[in-house]
Design a protein around this motif. Structure first.
Motif, PDB file in Angstrom:
ATOM      1  N   TRP A  23      44.643  41.770  52.242  1.00  0.00           N
ATOM      2  CA  TRP A  23      45.402  41.759  51.162  1.00  0.00           C
ATOM      3  C   TRP A  23      45.560  42.698  50.336  1.00  0.00           C
ATOM      4  N   THR A  24      46.732  43.349  50.375  1.00  0.00           N
ATOM      5  CA  THR A  24      46.952  44.530  49.485  1.00  0.00           C
ATOM      6  C   THR A  24      47.748  44.326  48.389  1.00  0.00           C
ATOM      7  N   PRO A  25      47.753  44.848  47.157  1.00  0.00           N
ATOM      8  CA  PRO A  25      48.708  44.582  46.225  1.00  0.00           C
ATOM      9  C   PRO A  25      49.929  44.446  46.561  1.00  0.00           C
ATOM     10  N   GLU A  26      50.526  45.261  47.389  1.00  0.00           N
ATOM     11  CA  GLU A  26      51.937  45.003  47.814  1.00  0.00           C
ATOM     12  C   GLU A  26      52.185  43.495  48.609  1.00  0.00           C
ATOM     13  N   ARG A  29      52.155  40.754  46.152  1.00  0.00           N
ATOM     14  CA  ARG A  29      53.223  40.668  45.263  1.00  0.00           C
ATOM     15  C   ARG A  29      54.470  40.135  46.000  1.00  0.00           C
ATOM     16  N   LEU A  79      47.309  38.147  40.362  1.00  0.00           N
ATOM     17  CA  LEU A  79      47.544  39.781  40.276  1.00  0.00           C
ATOM     18  C   LEU A  79      46.769  39.997  38.996  1.00  0.00           C
ATOM     19  N   LEU A  82      43.104  39.952  39.334  1.00  0.00           N
ATOM     20  CA  LEU A  82      42.404  41.218  40.143  1.00  0.00           C
ATOM     21  C   LEU A  82      43.089  42.511  39.354  1.00  0.00           C
ATOM     22  N   LEU A  84      46.074  43.585  38.601  1.00  0.00           N
ATOM     23  CA  LEU A  84      47.003  44.275  39.346  1.00  0.00           C
ATOM     24  C   LEU A  84      48.407  43.996  38.858  1.00  0.00           C
ATOM     25  N   GLU A  85      48.401  43.325  37.715  1.00  0.00           N
ATOM     26  CA  GLU A  85      49.721  42.913  37.261  1.00  0.00           C
ATOM     27  C   GLU A  85      50.609  43.992  36.489  1.00  0.00           C
ATOM     28  N   ASP A  89      48.296  50.050  41.295  1.00  0.00           N
ATOM     29  CA  ASP A  89      47.293  49.546  42.075  1.00  0.00           C
ATOM     30  C   ASP A  89      45.862  50.222  41.781  1.00  0.00           C
TER      31      ASP A  89
END
Length: 92
Positions: A23-26, A29, A79, A82, A84-85, A89
């Motif tokens: 699971w990447t930030p992209e 999202r 997000l 983590l 990441l919001e 990243d």
């Protein structure tokens, strides 16, 4: 005789990598506004039995919404949990 079953979750796995999900930030999202409990549990590295227990107790790492017999998890709090919001990243 085998049945052709459709998975309840959408997994972002490379079949060549043994089905493991990264699971990447992209990818998080790209889930949209909400996801199911199974996907959220994968993102947090939780077993499904633990995820259901935490959701039932109201102790899942982020808010969980019960819709009938299903749980939905908003992506924005994932997000935020983590860090990441902001769309960046890399942590500060």
């Amino acid at each position: 005789m085998s049945k052709n079953r459709r998975s309840r979750t959408s997994r972002r796995a490379d079949p060549g990598l043994g089905g493991e999900v990264t699971w990447t930030p992209e990818a998080i999202r790209a889930l949209g506004a909400s996801t199911n409990l199974h996907t959220a549990a994968q993102i947090f590295g939780l077993a499904m039995s633990t995820a259901y227990l935490l959701a039932k107790r109201g102790q899942f790492p982020v808010p969980v919404i019960r819709v009938g017999t299903q749980y939905r998890v908003p992506v924005q709090p994932i997000l935020a949990a983590l860090c990441l919001e902001s769309g960046h990243d890399q942590p500060p």
